[in-house]
Write an enzyme that holds these catalytic residues in place. Structure first.
Site, PDB file in Angstrom:
ATOM      1  CG  ASN A   9      27.695  52.314   3.772  1.00 17.84           C
ATOM      2  OD1 ASN A   9      27.613  53.389   3.171  1.00 17.84           O
ATOM      3  ND2 ASN A   9      26.642  51.719   4.312  1.00 17.84           N
ATOM      4  CD1 TRP A  10      33.504  55.667   3.865  1.00 20.46           C
ATOM      5  CD2 TRP A  10      33.878  57.316   2.390  1.00 20.46           C
ATOM      6  NE1 TRP A  10      34.811  55.573   3.458  1.00 20.46           N
ATOM      7  CE2 TRP A  10      35.068  56.578   2.550  1.00 20.46           C
ATOM      8  CE3 TRP A  10      33.870  58.394   1.510  1.00 20.46           C
ATOM      9  CZ2 TRP A  10      36.244  56.890   1.866  1.00 20.46           C
ATOM     10  CZ3 TRP A  10      35.043  58.710   0.826  1.00 20.46           C
ATOM     11  CH2 TRP A  10      36.216  57.965   1.010  1.00 20.46           C
ATOM     12  CE  LYS A  11      26.537  53.039   7.834  1.00 16.92           C
ATOM     13  NZ  LYS A  11      25.827  52.433   8.933  1.00 16.92           N
ATOM     14  CG  HIS A  94      22.868  49.574   4.395  1.00 19.43           C
ATOM     15  ND1 HIS A  94      22.307  50.099   5.539  1.00 19.43           N
ATOM     16  CD2 HIS A  94      24.155  49.281   4.692  1.00 19.43           C
ATOM     17  CE1 HIS A  94      23.231  50.119   6.496  1.00 19.43           C
ATOM     18  NE2 HIS A  94      24.360  49.634   6.010  1.00 19.43           N
ATOM     19  CD  GLU A  96      22.357  52.775   8.117  1.00 18.74           C
ATOM     20  OE1 GLU A  96      22.860  53.434   7.187  1.00 18.74           O
ATOM     21  OE2 GLU A  96      23.025  52.332   9.075  1.00 18.74           O
ATOM     22  CD  GLU A 166      25.851  45.493   6.422  1.00 13.93           C
ATOM     23  OE1 GLU A 166      26.953  45.905   6.771  1.00 13.93           O
ATOM     24  OE2 GLU A 166      24.959  46.234   5.973  1.00 13.93           O
ATOM     25  N   GLY A 172      26.252  49.785  13.604  1.00 18.86           N
ATOM     26  CA  GLY A 172      26.405  51.091  14.247  1.00 18.86           C
ATOM     27  C   GLY A 172      26.140  51.056  15.741  1.00 18.86           C
ATOM     28  CB  SER A 212      30.022  46.827  15.417  1.00 12.52           C
ATOM     29  OG  SER A 212      28.897  47.675  15.559  1.00 12.52           O
ATOM     30  N   GLY A 234      31.155  52.688  10.421  1.00 12.08           N
ATOM     31  CA  GLY A 234      31.879  53.667  11.242  1.00 12.08           C
ATOM     32  C   GLY A 234      33.391  53.620  11.089  1.00 12.08           C
TER      33      GLY A 234
HETATM   34  C1  PEP Z   1      27.037  49.237   7.778  1.00 14.78           C
HETATM   35  O1  PEP Z   1      26.445  50.301   7.806  1.00 14.78           O
HETATM   36  O2  PEP Z   1      26.948  48.508   6.793  1.00 14.78           O
HETATM   37  C2  PEP Z   1      27.821  48.858   8.960  1.00 14.78           C
HETATM   38  C3  PEP Z   1      28.256  47.629   9.047  1.00 14.78           C
HETATM   39  O3  PEP Z   1      28.051  49.841   9.880  1.00 14.78           O
HETATM   40  P1  PEP Z   1      29.000  49.703  11.191  1.00 14.78           P
HETATM   41  O4  PEP Z   1      30.292  49.097  10.753  1.00 14.78           O
HETATM   42  O5  PEP Z   1      29.161  51.117  11.686  1.00 14.78           O
HETATM   43  O6  PEP Z   1      28.250  48.833  12.147  1.00 14.78           O
END
Ligand code: PEP
Length: 249
Positions: A9-11, A94, A96, A166, A172, A212, A234
């Site tokens: 997921n490049w966001k 998600h 976010e 998640e 993040g 993460s 990330g």
């Molecule tokens: C995500 O945004 O779905 C995610 C898991 O981010 P990260 O790997 O940076 O925690």
């Protein structure tokens, strides 16, 4: 056997030149695992990414979409628009989107329905906040998120559903659920599905872990029997790190 999936997921990262550079690096990586690999660029770069990765096994997917077919929804993108450029999988729910754009169970139900009406595949995300886990409420919260947005679906719809657990406190933050915490929640999610739809269906749905995941912890997390892959934020922005995770199966 369930599909192993690793999705990046490049966001809201990477403009067009940066996206082109990342794609060039991705094409240099060697895949040694059997995982399905996906990347989710931002909307403006979806078409380019899809064209550039067309000759590779990497699928280009969307980070979000609106539930309406079309109309006066300034700034939004529909399922039909995504499909018209060849994008057939979308991430929905998600944390976010839930936290910053007020996407609740009602909106997510509409989005899931719209995606399935367009024969798209959905990666449906959910997970508890830190306060829920501290209060030992995490299983209840996750059970509600899944049942409220998905339990109206017929069993056959699950061919097009991938789940992504998640925990919000691990996204993040550099903080990750321990492999045992991930396994315990994934097993609970599978039991929740089995209670509603039966074990056979529950055993066929891929459940990804997100929060993460990095090259140094992917192997241990992916070794757990109910963890079928990862949603990677990330670490998906560096091709080498992303493929180290893809190859951790
Ligand atoms: C995500 O945004 O779905 C995610 C898991 O981010 P990260 O790997 O940076 O925690």
């Amino acid at each position: 056997m369930r599909k192993h999936i690793v999705a990046g997921n490049w966001k809201m990262n990477n403009d067009l030149p940066e996206t082109q550079d990342l794609i060039t690096s991705l094409k240099r990586q060697k895949q040694t695992s059997n995982a399905e690999v996906m990347v989710a660029p931002t909307f403006t770069n979806l078409w380019h990414a899809n064209e550039s990765l067309r000759t590779t096994p990497i699928e280009v997917i969307a980070q979000n979409m609106h539930f309406a077919k079309n109309g006066a929804y300034t700034g939004e993108v529909s399922a039909a628009m995504l499909k018209s450029i060849g994008v057939t999988t979308v991430i929905l729910g998600h944390s976010e989107r839930r936290a910053y754009f007020n996407e609740d169970d009602t909106i997510l139900t509409q989005k899931v329905n719209a995606a399935l009406d367009h024969e798209m595949r959905v990666i449906f995300c959910f997970g508890e906040e830190l306060a829920d886990r501290k209060a030992n409420n995490h299983e209840y919260v996750v059970q509600q998120q899944i049942s409220n947005a998905l339990f109206h679906l017929s069993a056959s719809a699950y061919k097009h559903i991938v789940l992504a657990y998640e925990p919000v406190w691990a996204i993040g933050t550099g903080e990750t659920a321990t492999p045992d915490q991930a396994q315990s929640m994934h097993a609970f999610i599978r039991q929740t599905l089995a209670a509603k739809y039966g074990e056979d269906l529950a055993n066929k749905v891929s459940i990804l872990y997100g929060g993460s995941v990095k090259p140094n912890n992917a192997n241990e997390i992916f070794s757990k029997p109910d963890v079928d892959g990862g949603l990677i934020g990330g670490a998906s922005l560096k091709a080498e790190d992303f493929f180290a995770i893809v190859n951790a199966f």
